[in-house]
Design a protein around this motif. Structure first.
Motif, PDB file in Angstrom:
ATOM      1  N   GLU A  34       0.817  -1.396  -0.027  1.00 37.55           N
ATOM      2  CA  GLU A  34      -0.084   0.099   0.042  1.00 37.55           C
ATOM      3  C   GLU A  34       0.756   1.148  -0.035  1.00 37.55           C
ATOM      4  N   HIS A  35       1.895   1.059   0.617  1.00 40.74           N
ATOM      5  CA  HIS A  35       2.688   2.477   1.039  1.00 40.74           C
ATOM      6  C   HIS A  35       3.417   2.762  -0.560  1.00 40.74           C
ATOM      7  N   ALA A  36       3.800   1.519  -1.017  1.00 36.84           N
ATOM      8  CA  ALA A  36       4.439   1.784  -2.445  1.00 36.84           C
ATOM      9  C   ALA A  36       3.487   2.216  -3.391  1.00 36.84           C
ATOM     10  N   ALA A  37       2.153   1.965  -3.409  1.00 39.72           N
ATOM     11  CA  ALA A  37       1.048   2.586  -4.364  1.00 39.72           C
ATOM     12  C   ALA A  37       1.077   3.917  -4.023  1.00 39.72           C
ATOM     13  N   VAL A  38       1.253   4.507  -2.764  1.00 44.24           N
ATOM     14  CA  VAL A  38       0.938   5.873  -2.514  1.00 44.24           C
ATOM     15  C   VAL A  38       2.109   6.655  -3.021  1.00 44.24           C
ATOM     16  N   GLN A  39       3.299   6.013  -3.025  1.00 43.41           N
ATOM     17  CA  GLN A  39       4.529   6.919  -3.583  1.00 43.41           C
ATOM     18  C   GLN A  39       4.786   6.673  -5.032  1.00 43.41           C
ATOM     19  N   ALA A  40       3.741   5.758  -5.817  1.00 43.16           N
ATOM     20  CA  ALA A  40       3.718   5.841  -7.271  1.00 43.16           C
ATOM     21  C   ALA A  40       3.307   6.846  -7.783  1.00 43.16           C
ATOM     22  N   GLU A  41       2.684   7.938  -7.338  1.00 45.33           N
ATOM     23  CA  GLU A  41       2.254   8.869  -8.083  1.00 45.33           C
ATOM     24  C   GLU A  41       2.503  10.379  -7.543  1.00 45.33           C
ATOM     25  N   SER A  42       2.484  11.217  -8.440  1.00 48.85           N
ATOM     26  CA  SER A  42       2.909  12.585  -8.246  1.00 48.85           C
ATOM     27  C   SER A  42       1.869  13.490  -8.317  1.00 48.85           C
TER      28      SER A  42
ATOM     29  N   GLU B 239       6.521  11.062 -19.984  1.00 53.28           N
ATOM     30  CA  GLU B 239       5.843  10.544 -18.865  1.00 53.28           C
ATOM     31  C   GLU B 239       4.231  10.178 -18.860  1.00 53.28           C
ATOM     32  N   GLY B 240       3.879  10.619 -20.351  1.00 52.49           N
ATOM     33  CA  GLY B 240       2.476  10.290 -20.558  1.00 52.49           C
ATOM     34  C   GLY B 240       1.337  11.007 -19.905  1.00 52.49           C
ATOM     35  N   ASP B 241       0.228  10.710 -19.842  1.00 46.54           N
ATOM     36  CA  ASP B 241      -1.134  11.407 -19.351  1.00 46.54           C
ATOM     37  C   ASP B 241      -1.135  11.674 -18.020  1.00 46.54           C
ATOM     38  N   SER B 242      -1.351  12.826 -17.801  1.00 39.11           N
ATOM     39  CA  SER B 242      -1.712  13.464 -16.324  1.00 39.11           C
ATOM     40  C   SER B 242      -3.290  13.483 -16.227  1.00 39.11           C
ATOM     41  N   LEU B 243      -3.689  13.689 -15.175  1.00 38.95           N
ATOM     42  CA  LEU B 243      -5.185  14.044 -14.851  1.00 38.95           C
ATOM     43  C   LEU B 243      -5.258  15.347 -14.121  1.00 38.95           C
ATOM     44  N   CYS B 244      -5.930  16.238 -14.677  1.00 43.13           N
ATOM     45  CA  CYS B 244      -6.258  17.626 -13.973  1.00 43.13           C
ATOM     46  C   CYS B 244      -7.553  17.642 -13.486  1.00 43.13           C
TER      47      CYS B 244
ATOM     48  N   LYS C 129      -2.353  15.164 -11.206  1.00 44.27           N
ATOM     49  CA  LYS C 129      -1.816  13.901 -10.807  1.00 44.27           C
ATOM     50  C   LYS C 129      -0.946  13.240 -11.978  1.00 44.27           C
ATOM     51  N   LEU C 130      -0.099  12.505 -11.796  1.00 41.49           N
ATOM     52  CA  LEU C 130       0.485  11.675 -12.628  1.00 41.49           C
ATOM     53  C   LEU C 130       1.096  10.375 -12.183  1.00 41.49           C
ATOM     54  N   PRO C 131       0.585   9.209 -12.791  1.00 38.47           N
ATOM     55  CA  PRO C 131       0.804   7.904 -11.870  1.00 38.47           C
ATOM     56  C   PRO C 131       2.258   7.499 -12.135  1.00 38.47           C
ATOM     57  N   GLN C 132       3.299   8.241 -11.681  1.00 38.90           N
ATOM     58  CA  GLN C 132       4.694   7.962 -11.354  1.00 38.90           C
ATOM     59  C   GLN C 132       5.370   8.584 -10.152  1.00 38.90           C
ATOM     60  N   PRO C 133       6.210   8.266  -9.359  1.00 34.82           N
ATOM     61  CA  PRO C 133       6.852   9.166  -8.396  1.00 34.82           C
ATOM     62  C   PRO C 133       7.842  10.112  -9.272  1.00 34.82           C
ATOM     63  N   HIS C 134       8.002  11.202  -8.533  1.00 38.58           N
ATOM     64  CA  HIS C 134       9.130  12.212  -8.812  1.00 38.58           C
ATOM     65  C   HIS C 134       8.904  12.911 -10.352  1.00 38.58           C
ATOM     66  N   SER C 135       7.685  12.980 -10.852  1.00 37.67           N
ATOM     67  CA  SER C 135       7.184  13.582 -12.013  1.00 37.67           C
ATOM     68  C   SER C 135       7.814  14.883 -12.493  1.00 37.67           C
ATOM     69  N   LEU C 136       8.627  14.759 -13.428  1.00 42.01           N
ATOM     70  CA  LEU C 136       9.224  16.264 -13.942  1.00 42.01           C
ATOM     71  C   LEU C 136       7.996  17.114 -14.350  1.00 42.01           C
ATOM     72  N   PHE C 137       6.898  16.533 -14.797  1.00 43.67           N
ATOM     73  CA  PHE C 137       5.854  17.158 -15.471  1.00 43.67           C
ATOM     74  C   PHE C 137       5.045  17.814 -14.274  1.00 43.67           C
ATOM     75  N   ILE C 138       4.791  17.138 -13.285  1.00 44.40           N
ATOM     76  CA  ILE C 138       4.049  17.497 -12.009  1.00 44.40           C
ATOM     77  C   ILE C 138       5.019  18.765 -11.350  1.00 44.40           C
ATOM     78  N   GLU C 139       6.343  18.636 -11.449  1.00 45.75           N
ATOM     79  CA  GLU C 139       7.269  19.590 -10.988  1.00 45.75           C
ATOM     80  C   GLU C 139       6.937  20.699 -11.610  1.00 45.75           C
ATOM     81  N   ALA C 140       6.882  20.575 -12.905  1.00 47.28           N
ATOM     82  CA  ALA C 140       6.854  21.976 -14.119  1.00 47.28           C
ATOM     83  C   ALA C 140       5.471  22.422 -13.706  1.00 47.28           C
TER      84      ALA C 140
END
Length: 165
Positions: free
Chosen positions: A11-19, A102-107, A125-136
């Protein structure tokens, strides 16, 4: 006992898997006026640094965000449009290869009347950790939404500069 621990780790890994980026602001306006500002080109160009959306704002419709010269910055589709309450956009960067990769995000944009104001919540949101897109977008959204708030409340944007100038 060991089995439970393993489940918890999963579960913890799943939480960390999105930005995720979340921005909340309160604007002295009405839900209808905020919806218009979010979806009309005449408004958008004034607070989004000269950029505009191309969309009919219906669920399932294609969506794009374009620079002043017409080049596509981001594109995707409308997943939900519930005027003047909620808008969900599938959103992908098109002009920076490392962000596009990084693919699709959801706004998700939520509009809720609160006393004499409107609460605007933007969750990206984007379904991967440390997303450069979400940082942008975490750098972009506060500027855009502060501009939007000031424009709706005063009639003039905070920072009227055009992107790329």
């Amino acid at each position: 006992m060991h089995h439970d621990k393993h489940e918890h780790e999963h579960e913890h890994a799943a939480v960390q898997a999105e930005s995720v980026f979340v921005y909340v602001t309160f604007i002295g306006t009405t839900p209808d006026d905020l919806w218009t500002a979010l979806t009309s080109r005449a408004y958008t160009e004034r607070y989004w640094f000269g950029m505009h959306h191309e969309c009919d704002w219906q669920a399932g419709s294609p969506w794009s965000l374009r620079f002043a010269d017409g080049r596509i910055a981001d594109s995707g589709a409308i997943q939900q449009a519930d005027a003047p309450r909620a808008l969900v956009i599938r959103w992908r960067n098109m002009f920076r290869p490392e962000l596009h990769a990084e693919g699709d995000s959801l706004c998700t944009i939520e509009i809720e009347p609160v006393e004499q104001a409107v609460k605007l919540t933007v969750t990206h949101k984007l379904p991967q950790p440390h997303s450069l897109f979400i940082e942008a977008v975490a750098g972009g959204w506060p500027r855009i939404l502060s501009n939007l708030k000031t424009l709706l409340e005063t009639g003039e944007p905070l920072m009227p500069l055009v992107a790329g100038e």
